[in-house]
Write an enzyme that holds these catalytic residues in place. Structure first.
Site, PDB file in Angstrom:
ATOM      1  N   ASP A 103       5.393   3.175   3.011  1.00 26.99           N
ATOM      2  CA  ASP A 103       6.787   2.827   2.736  1.00 26.99           C
ATOM      3  C   ASP A 103       7.057   1.335   2.837  1.00 26.99           C
ATOM      4  OD1 ASP A 103       6.508   2.828   5.694  1.00 26.99           O
ATOM      5  OD2 ASP A 103       8.667   2.461   5.663  1.00 26.99           O
ATOM      6  N   GLU A 127      -4.810   8.681   8.781  1.00 23.34           N
ATOM      7  CA  GLU A 127      -3.849   7.583   8.658  1.00 23.34           C
ATOM      8  C   GLU A 127      -3.710   7.130   7.209  1.00 23.34           C
ATOM      9  OE1 GLU A 127      -1.423   6.036   9.468  1.00 23.34           O
ATOM     10  OE2 GLU A 127      -1.582   4.818  11.260  1.00 23.34           O
ATOM     11  N   ASP A 128      -2.559   6.535   6.906  1.00 26.04           N
ATOM     12  CA  ASP A 128      -2.359   5.996   5.570  1.00 26.04           C
ATOM     13  C   ASP A 128      -3.172   4.717   5.357  1.00 26.04           C
ATOM     14  OD1 ASP A 128      -0.816   4.521   7.389  1.00 26.04           O
ATOM     15  OD2 ASP A 128       1.059   4.690   6.268  1.00 26.04           O
ATOM     16  N   ARG A 180       7.737   6.182  -0.357  1.00 22.83           N
ATOM     17  CA  ARG A 180       6.678   7.078   0.126  1.00 22.83           C
ATOM     18  C   ARG A 180       6.335   8.132  -0.921  1.00 22.83           C
ATOM     19  NH1 ARG A 180       5.991   6.173   5.692  1.00 22.83           N
ATOM     20  NH2 ARG A 180       7.865   5.745   6.903  1.00 22.83           N
ATOM     21  N   ASP A 239      -4.791  -1.376   9.151  1.00 18.58           N
ATOM     22  CA  ASP A 239      -4.393  -2.757   8.892  1.00 18.58           C
ATOM     23  C   ASP A 239      -4.950  -3.621  10.028  1.00 18.58           C
ATOM     24  OD1 ASP A 239      -2.922  -4.747   7.496  1.00 18.58           O
ATOM     25  OD2 ASP A 239      -1.194  -4.469   8.783  1.00 18.58           O
ATOM     26  N   LYS A 259       4.856   8.669   9.720  1.00 16.22           N
ATOM     27  CA  LYS A 259       5.032   9.585   8.616  1.00 16.22           C
ATOM     28  C   LYS A 259       4.077   9.281   7.473  1.00 16.22           C
ATOM     29  CE  LYS A 259       9.842   8.923   9.621  1.00 16.22           C
ATOM     30  NZ  LYS A 259      11.018   8.175   9.134  1.00 16.22           N
ATOM     31  N   GLY A 260       3.476   8.092   7.514  1.00 12.96           N
ATOM     32  CA  GLY A 260       2.711   7.595   6.364  1.00 12.96           C
ATOM     33  C   GLY A 260       1.575   8.479   5.906  1.00 12.96           C
ATOM     34  N   PHE A 269       1.000  -6.353   0.612  1.00 15.30           N
ATOM     35  CA  PHE A 269       1.786  -5.234   1.121  1.00 15.30           C
ATOM     36  C   PHE A 269       1.892  -4.173   0.031  1.00 15.30           C
ATOM     37  CE2 PHE A 269       5.473  -2.830   2.513  1.00 15.30           C
ATOM     38  CZ  PHE A 269       5.155  -2.654   3.848  1.00 15.30           C
ATOM     39  N   VAL A 270       1.423  -2.980   0.340  1.00 12.41           N
ATOM     40  CA  VAL A 270       1.392  -1.925  -0.665  1.00 12.41           C
ATOM     41  C   VAL A 270       2.307  -0.766  -0.268  1.00 12.41           C
ATOM     42  CG1 VAL A 270      -0.918  -2.499  -1.457  1.00 12.41           C
ATOM     43  CG2 VAL A 270      -0.650  -0.871   0.422  1.00 12.41           C
TER      44      VAL A 270
END
Ligand code: IMP
Ligand code: MG
Length: 183
Positions: free
Chosen positions: A162, A102-103, A168, A106, A46-47, A155-156
Site C-alpha cells: 500500500d 511477507e509482502d 493494495r 526492505d 496486512k500486506g 517505492f512500490v
C-alpha cells in the site's frame, strides 16, 4: 480506460502474469521442501494477504494459516526495528514448521525482530517467504529463504502493498507517480 488506481501508476514493475508464473514455481518448491513437515504459514498483516491467498492455493501439501499484525514504533515510513504486536497468533508454534509470509523485505528490521520473537516459542523450524526483496535497503542481517522478485530501491504498490492504505487491491506491482505523494 484506466481506473482510478491505474491512473496513479507511473510504470508496471511486475505484471500479474509474471507474478502468477513465479508463485507457481515457489509454491512447488515449498511443497517439496515441506512434504514431510508440519507447515504453518504465518501472514504478516496486512500486506501479505494477497500473496498468501495465492500462494496457499498452489501448495499441494497440508498447510495451516495464522496471522500476526505488528506496527513499528517510530516515525512515518522509517522502520525503527522495535515492533509492537497488535495481533498475536491464535495458536502455539511449538514444534511446528513456521513459514513467515511477507509482502516485501526492505530494511529487514520487522522480520528479524519477529523471527527472534517466534524462535523463543520453540518452533521446529522457521523460514521466510516474501513476494518482493529490496536488498539495497537492508540494514538487518536477514535474507528471505524463498523470494519471488528482487526489486530496485523504489517505492512500490499493488498486490497487497500500500501507499496510505491504498492500492493494495491493484493486481500487479507498480511504481507510483511522484505527484501522488505530494497530494
Ligand atoms: P522493513 O522492516 O523495513 O523490512 O519493513 C517492511 C515493511 O515496510 C513491509 O512489510 C511493507 O509494509 C513496508 N514497505 C517497505 N517497502 C515498501 C514499498 O516499497 N512499498 C510499500 N510498502 C513497503
Ligand atoms: Mg506492511
Amino acid at each position: 480506460m484506466k481506473n482510478v488506481m491505474e491512473q496513479d501508476i507511473k510504470k508496471v514493475l511486475i505484471s500479474r502474469e509474471e507474478i502468477e508464473r513465479k508463485i507457481d514455481e515457489v509454491a512447488e518448491q515449498i511443497s517439496r521442501d515441506y512434504a514431510d513437515k508440519d507447515l504453518l504459514l504465518v501472514g504478516i498483516l496486512k500486506g501479505s494477504v494477497v500473496f498468501l491467498a495465492d500462494l496457499m492455493r498452489r501448495l499441494s501439501i497440508h498447510a495451516q494459516i495464522d496471522f500476526m499484525s505488528v506496527s513499528s514504533y517510530g516515525s512515518g515510513t522509517k522502520s525503527s526495528g522495535v515492533v509492537k504486536i497488535i495481533k498475536d497468533l491464535d495458536n502455539s508454534v511449538e514444534g511446528r514448521d513456521v513459514l513467515l509470509v511477507e509482502d516485501i523485505l526492505d530494511s529487514g528490521l520487522t522480520l528479524s525482530y519477529l523471527r527472534e520473537l517466534l524462535r523463543d516459542r520453540h518452533p521446529n523450524s522457521i523460514r521466510i517467504v516474501t513476494l518482493l526483496n529490496k536488498p539495497a535497503r537492508r540494514t538487518a542481517d536477514i535474507q528471505p529463504d524463498y523470494c519471488c522478485f528482487d526489486v530496485p530501491d523504489e517505492f512500490v504498490v499493488g498486490y497487497g502493498l500500500d501507499y496510505a492504505e491504498r492500492y493494495r487491491n491493484l493486481p500487479y506491482v507498480g511504481v507510483l507517480k511522484e505527484e501522488v505523494y505530494k497530494n
